[in-house]
Design a protein around this motif. Structure first.
Motif, PDB file in Angstrom:
ATOM      1  N   ALA A 351       5.445 -11.260   8.691  1.00  0.00           N
ATOM      2  CA  ALA A 351       5.551  -9.978   8.151  1.00  0.00           C
ATOM      3  C   ALA A 351       4.991  -9.540   7.161  1.00  0.00           C
ATOM      4  O   ALA A 351       4.697  -8.379   7.182  1.00  0.00           O
ATOM      5  CB  ALA A 351       7.138 -10.279   7.929  1.00  0.00           C
ATOM      6  N   THR A 352       4.159 -10.343   6.505  1.00  0.00           N
ATOM      7  CA  THR A 352       3.586  -9.660   5.439  1.00  0.00           C
ATOM      8  C   THR A 352       2.325  -8.556   5.785  1.00  0.00           C
ATOM      9  O   THR A 352       2.233  -7.568   5.430  1.00  0.00           O
ATOM     10  CB  THR A 352       3.512 -10.115   4.479  1.00  0.00           C
ATOM     11  N   LEU A 353       1.794  -9.561   6.713  1.00  0.00           N
ATOM     12  CA  LEU A 353       0.368  -8.570   7.562  1.00  0.00           C
ATOM     13  C   LEU A 353       1.566  -7.314   8.515  1.00  0.00           C
ATOM     14  O   LEU A 353       0.412  -6.441   7.832  1.00  0.00           O
ATOM     15  CB  LEU A 353      -0.301  -9.420   8.079  1.00  0.00           C
ATOM     16  N   PHE A 354       2.135  -7.498   8.608  1.00  0.00           N
ATOM     17  CA  PHE A 354       2.376  -6.543   9.798  1.00  0.00           C
ATOM     18  C   PHE A 354       3.089  -5.082   8.471  1.00  0.00           C
ATOM     19  O   PHE A 354       2.508  -3.781   9.011  1.00  0.00           O
ATOM     20  CB  PHE A 354       4.323  -6.229  10.777  1.00  0.00           C
ATOM     21  N   LEU A 355       4.091  -5.270   7.345  1.00  0.00           N
ATOM     22  CA  LEU A 355       4.137  -4.553   6.654  1.00  0.00           C
ATOM     23  C   LEU A 355       2.754  -4.077   6.283  1.00  0.00           C
ATOM     24  O   LEU A 355       2.586  -2.900   5.323  1.00  0.00           O
ATOM     25  CB  LEU A 355       5.031  -4.535   5.829  1.00  0.00           C
ATOM     26  N   LEU A 356       1.781  -4.544   5.467  1.00  0.00           N
ATOM     27  CA  LEU A 356       0.203  -4.312   4.990  1.00  0.00           C
ATOM     28  C   LEU A 356       0.275  -3.443   6.024  1.00  0.00           C
ATOM     29  O   LEU A 356      -0.557  -2.342   5.475  1.00  0.00           O
ATOM     30  CB  LEU A 356      -0.129  -5.683   4.867  1.00  0.00           C
ATOM     31  N   THR A 357       0.397  -3.487   7.381  1.00  0.00           N
ATOM     32  CA  THR A 357      -0.805  -2.230   7.975  1.00  0.00           C
ATOM     33  C   THR A 357       0.221  -0.951   8.335  1.00  0.00           C
ATOM     34  O   THR A 357      -0.565  -0.325   9.178  1.00  0.00           O
ATOM     35  CB  THR A 357      -1.050  -2.887   9.100  1.00  0.00           C
ATOM     36  N   THR A 358       1.178  -1.054   8.019  1.00  0.00           N
ATOM     37  CA  THR A 358       2.495  -0.141   8.547  1.00  0.00           C
ATOM     38  C   THR A 358       2.934   0.721   7.521  1.00  0.00           C
ATOM     39  O   THR A 358       3.428   1.617   7.570  1.00  0.00           O
ATOM     40  CB  THR A 358       3.695  -0.446   9.784  1.00  0.00           C
ATOM     41  N   THR A 359       2.661   0.782   6.724  1.00  0.00           N
ATOM     42  CA  THR A 359       2.957   0.571   5.408  1.00  0.00           C
ATOM     43  C   THR A 359       2.229   1.285   3.857  1.00  0.00           C
ATOM     44  O   THR A 359       1.096   0.936   3.516  1.00  0.00           O
ATOM     45  CB  THR A 359       4.228  -0.203   4.579  1.00  0.00           C
ATOM     46  N   PRO A 360       2.125   2.197   2.596  1.00  0.00           N
ATOM     47  CA  PRO A 360       1.154   2.784   2.680  1.00  0.00           C
ATOM     48  C   PRO A 360       0.828   1.577   1.070  1.00  0.00           C
ATOM     49  O   PRO A 360       0.006   1.772   0.048  1.00  0.00           O
ATOM     50  CB  PRO A 360       1.108   3.790   1.567  1.00  0.00           C
ATOM     51  N   ASP A 364       1.202  -6.950  -3.502  1.00  0.00           N
ATOM     52  CA  ASP A 364       2.573  -7.876  -4.832  1.00  0.00           C
ATOM     53  C   ASP A 364       3.793  -7.122  -4.115  1.00  0.00           C
ATOM     54  O   ASP A 364       4.120  -7.887  -4.295  1.00  0.00           O
ATOM     55  CB  ASP A 364       1.795  -7.572  -5.989  1.00  0.00           C
ATOM     56  N   VAL A 365       3.800  -5.854  -4.040  1.00  0.00           N
ATOM     57  CA  VAL A 365       5.416  -4.928  -3.610  1.00  0.00           C
ATOM     58  C   VAL A 365       5.622  -5.739  -2.780  1.00  0.00           C
ATOM     59  O   VAL A 365       6.854  -6.095  -2.160  1.00  0.00           O
ATOM     60  CB  VAL A 365       5.545  -3.774  -4.155  1.00  0.00           C
ATOM     61  N   VAL A 366       4.833  -5.669  -1.492  1.00  0.00           N
ATOM     62  CA  VAL A 366       5.019  -6.023   0.384  1.00  0.00           C
ATOM     63  C   VAL A 366       5.215  -7.644   0.022  1.00  0.00           C
ATOM     64  O   VAL A 366       6.317  -7.705   0.365  1.00  0.00           O
ATOM     65  CB  VAL A 366       4.838  -5.897   1.123  1.00  0.00           C
ATOM     66  N   LEU A 367       5.140  -7.685  -0.392  1.00  0.00           N
ATOM     67  CA  LEU A 367       4.865  -9.959  -0.628  1.00  0.00           C
ATOM     68  C   LEU A 367       6.248 -10.142  -1.169  1.00  0.00           C
ATOM     69  O   LEU A 367       7.072 -10.791  -0.225  1.00  0.00           O
ATOM     70  CB  LEU A 367       3.823 -10.299  -1.230  1.00  0.00           C
ATOM     71  N   PHE A 368       6.729  -9.693  -1.718  1.00  0.00           N
ATOM     72  CA  PHE A 368       7.672  -9.626  -2.732  1.00  0.00           C
ATOM     73  C   PHE A 368       9.036  -9.257  -2.145  1.00  0.00           C
ATOM     74  O   PHE A 368      10.051  -9.736  -1.663  1.00  0.00           O
ATOM     75  CB  PHE A 368       7.971  -8.547  -4.184  1.00  0.00           C
ATOM     76  N   GLU A 369       8.506  -8.241  -1.042  1.00  0.00           N
ATOM     77  CA  GLU A 369      10.266  -7.418  -0.243  1.00  0.00           C
ATOM     78  C   GLU A 369      10.465  -8.483   1.102  1.00  0.00           C
ATOM     79  O   GLU A 369      11.406  -8.443   1.180  1.00  0.00           O
ATOM     80  CB  GLU A 369       9.942  -6.347  -0.031  1.00  0.00           C
ATOM     81  N   VAL A 370       9.301  -9.469   1.588  1.00  0.00           N
ATOM     82  CA  VAL A 370       9.486  -9.582   2.983  1.00  0.00           C
ATOM     83  C   VAL A 370      10.044 -11.655   2.041  1.00  0.00           C
ATOM     84  O   VAL A 370      10.920 -11.776   3.025  1.00  0.00           O
ATOM     85  CB  VAL A 370       7.833 -10.115   3.959  1.00  0.00           C
ATOM     86  N   ILE A 383      10.876   0.137  -3.107  1.00  0.00           N
ATOM     87  CA  ILE A 383      10.019   0.103  -1.582  1.00  0.00           C
ATOM     88  C   ILE A 383      11.133   0.130  -0.415  1.00  0.00           C
ATOM     89  O   ILE A 383      10.859   1.070   0.397  1.00  0.00           O
ATOM     90  CB  ILE A 383       8.465  -0.122  -0.937  1.00  0.00           C
ATOM     91  N   THR A 384      12.168  -0.467  -0.618  1.00  0.00           N
ATOM     92  CA  THR A 384      12.821  -0.453   1.106  1.00  0.00           C
ATOM     93  C   THR A 384      13.065   0.364   1.558  1.00  0.00           C
ATOM     94  O   THR A 384      13.535   0.796   2.697  1.00  0.00           O
ATOM     95  CB  THR A 384      13.895  -1.723   0.770  1.00  0.00           C
ATOM     96  N   PRO A 385      13.930   1.502   0.691  1.00  0.00           N
ATOM     97  CA  PRO A 385      14.973   2.820   0.725  1.00  0.00           C
ATOM     98  C   PRO A 385      13.781   3.635   2.067  1.00  0.00           C
ATOM     99  O   PRO A 385      13.324   4.535   2.359  1.00  0.00           O
ATOM    100  CB  PRO A 385      15.254   3.849  -0.507  1.00  0.00           C
ATOM    101  N   HIS A 386      12.245   3.054   1.301  1.00  0.00           N
ATOM    102  CA  HIS A 386      10.988   4.156   1.682  1.00  0.00           C
ATOM    103  C   HIS A 386      10.082   4.027   2.788  1.00  0.00           C
ATOM    104  O   HIS A 386       9.073   4.369   2.973  1.00  0.00           O
ATOM    105  CB  HIS A 386      10.216   4.219   0.571  1.00  0.00           C
ATOM    106  N   LEU A 387      10.191   2.840   3.151  1.00  0.00           N
ATOM    107  CA  LEU A 387       9.599   1.995   4.695  1.00  0.00           C
ATOM    108  C   LEU A 387       9.796   2.669   5.480  1.00  0.00           C
ATOM    109  O   LEU A 387      11.383   3.352   5.975  1.00  0.00           O
ATOM    110  CB  LEU A 387      10.523   0.608   4.771  1.00  0.00           C
ATOM    111  N   SER A 388       9.036   2.968   6.752  1.00  0.00           N
ATOM    112  CA  SER A 388       9.118   3.090   7.913  1.00  0.00           C
ATOM    113  C   SER A 388      10.264   2.178   8.548  1.00  0.00           C
ATOM    114  O   SER A 388      10.451   1.413   8.536  1.00  0.00           O
ATOM    115  CB  SER A 388       7.985   3.077   8.872  1.00  0.00           C
ATOM    116  N   PRO A 390      10.406   1.009  11.698  1.00  0.00           N
ATOM    117  CA  PRO A 390       9.996  -0.320  12.408  1.00  0.00           C
ATOM    118  C   PRO A 390       9.445  -1.585  10.899  1.00  0.00           C
ATOM    119  O   PRO A 390       9.779  -2.282  11.747  1.00  0.00           O
ATOM    120  CB  PRO A 390       8.175  -0.358  12.447  1.00  0.00           C
ATOM    121  N   ALA A 391       9.270  -0.709  10.149  1.00  0.00           N
ATOM    122  CA  ALA A 391       9.317  -1.598   9.031  1.00  0.00           C
ATOM    123  C   ALA A 391      10.734  -2.233   8.504  1.00  0.00           C
ATOM    124  O   ALA A 391      11.365  -3.290   8.556  1.00  0.00           O
ATOM    125  CB  ALA A 391       8.572  -0.979   7.719  1.00  0.00           C
ATOM    126  N   THR A 392      12.001  -1.884   8.518  1.00  0.00           N
ATOM    127  CA  THR A 392      12.875  -1.305   8.606  1.00  0.00           C
ATOM    128  C   THR A 392      13.655  -2.969   9.597  1.00  0.00           C
ATOM    129  O   THR A 392      13.752  -3.618   9.179  1.00  0.00           O
ATOM    130  CB  THR A 392      13.117  -0.029   8.815  1.00  0.00           C
TER     131      THR A 392
END
Length: 432
Positions: A351-360, A364-370, A383-388, A390-392
């Motif tokens: 999931a972390t890899l997916f969000l890293l490739t689909t969000t800017p 550190d913040v992506v791993l935290f959110e995941v 960052i949750t309200p600003h995710l695309s 697919p990421a949501t």
């Protein structure tokens, strides 16, 4: 799992109704689905301001979903544990009946009644304290105080972390009546029903009669709470954007509060986005571990973490079997703990890899959110309200898998155990 899916679907449909929003317009499907899932899975991540976006009807739907999710999860986990206990003979006290009795209607009734009683007792006490504080300390009229008290009592005990304020509980950062009460409710919900049964049955201090599960859960929870408080308070002590703006008492209180919340609650009294990288990592660890088994908390559970730690310690000592607090731990339990932990790590990494490739956003913040989503915690760096879209959706799936997955996986592994009719020749590979 199917039952939880139906509840999420029903909640999504209700939250899409125009009456569920303050504006009177229907919420889009992704927002309603995400909110229903975060409520049923008692996570607490949000893509909208709970009080600002949802009407009173919508808030009551969310509250009902939280209660159903928390009560249902505790019941499901306890019943599965009871079933496994009878199936493989693990000595874990889940009811007041003798260990040798078979799983029957009486057992199920006692478990269901016990879970409901534990939940309602803690929620009532918490709601009473919060209502009095809101009314006497903040000038709320009695109706508003009671509404806020009940809402936060239910979301606190069920480790949901949803608040009726856009800044979570930041406005109460230095109020011990609010912070400590919420923390105690979170810890109570995170211990798990089996532990409370142990404490109730042996309330006169007969520590030697506690089950291994209760001892591990209580000791590991206390250790992680102390270490988390020390680590977070130390790392953020001089950060002017977090603890640094308070006095010594305020720093200690908020440090303790934020050591409790990663256990699966998700409230915050500090801006998590201003945490230093080391503090985020400490939170990652605590969120991934989570709370007690058969509780409202998420994560891989403290018993899984502790058991793996004992396995490592045993290997370091060169001992052939794992002994914990005067008991031998069967190899099946060790393998189940390893499977749950490694599959959880794999899920988080994918999931972390997916969000890293689909969000800017950065690692550190992506791993935290995941991890927050998978551990059903609800803390966010913002960052949750600003995710695309697919990421949501991925975070939505993580919340569902994180809540249902470890329980279902552990039970499935235990119930499918069978005896091998033959053994192949032994050969030892190089390890390390």
């Amino acid at each position: 799992m199917t039952a939880f899916g139906y509840v999420v679907a029903a909640g999504t449909a209700l939250l899409m109704l125009p009456v569920a929003t303050e504006s009177g317009e229907s919420s889009d499907f992704v927002t309603a689905l995400f909110t229903a899932t975060t409520s049923v899975c008692v996570t607490g991540l949000v893509v909208t301001d709970t009080a600002g976006h949802w009407s009173t009807f919508g808030e009551l739907v969310i509250l009902a979903l939280v209660q159903i999710g928390g009560l249902g999860i505790m019941t499901l986990a306890s019943l599965l544990g009871l079933l496994i206990t009878r199936r493989i003979g693990l000595r874990m006290r889940l009811t007041a009946q003798a260990e040798s009795k078979a799983l029957g209607t009486g057992d199920m009734r006692r478990v269901l009644t016990g879970v409901a009683l534990v939940s309602l007792t803690f929620e009532t006490v918490t709601a009473t304290v919060l209502t009095i504080r809101f009314a006497t300390g903040y000038g709320y009229d009695i109706d508003s105080a009671a509404y806020h008290g009940v809402f936060h009592a239910i979301t606190a005990f069920n480790n949901a972390g949803l608040a009726l304020y856009p800044d979570s509980l930041t406005r109460f950062a230095t109020d011990p009546w609010i912070c400590v009460t919420v923390c105690l409710a979170v810890l109570a919900g995170g211990l798990g029903f089996p532990v409370w049964i142990e404490l109730w049955r042996h309330s006169r201090g007969m520590l030697h009669r506690w089950s291994l599960h209760a001892k591990i859960t209580l000791s590991t929870t206390a250790l992680l709470l102390v270490l988390g408080t020390v680590a977070i308070t130390t790392l953020e002590w001089n950060n002017p954007d977090t603890l640094g703006r308070f006095g010594v008492g305020g720093r200690l209180l908020t440090g303790f509060f934020h050591a409790v919340m990663p256990r699966s609650a998700g409230y915050n009294v500090l801006d998590v986005g201003e945490f230093r990288p080391g503090t985020l990592l400490v939170n990652d660890i605590l969120m991934f571990i989570g709370g007690g088994s058969a509780s409202t908390a998420g994560g891989i559970k403290v018993t899984t973490f502790a058991l793996l730690a004992f396995v490592i310690l045993t290997e370091i000592r060169g001992e052939p079997t794992v002994h914990v607090m005067g008991r031998k731990v069967p190899a099946t339990a060790q393998r189940q703990a390893l499977a749950v932990a490694l599959l959880s790590v794999g899920t988080v990494m994918v999931a972390t890899l997916f969000l890293l490739t689909t969000t800017p956003f950065g690692l550190d913040v992506v791993l935290f959110e995941v991890i927050s989503a998978f551990g059903t915690v609800g803390l966010s760096t913002g960052i949750t309200p600003h995710l695309s879209g697919p990421a949501t959706v991925v975070l939505t799936l993580l919340m569902f898998l994180g809540r249902i997955g470890p329980i279902t996986l552990a039970s499935a592994l235990a119930l499918r155990e069978h005896t091998r009719r033959y053994e192949l020749p032994e050969e030892r590979p190089i390890v390390g």
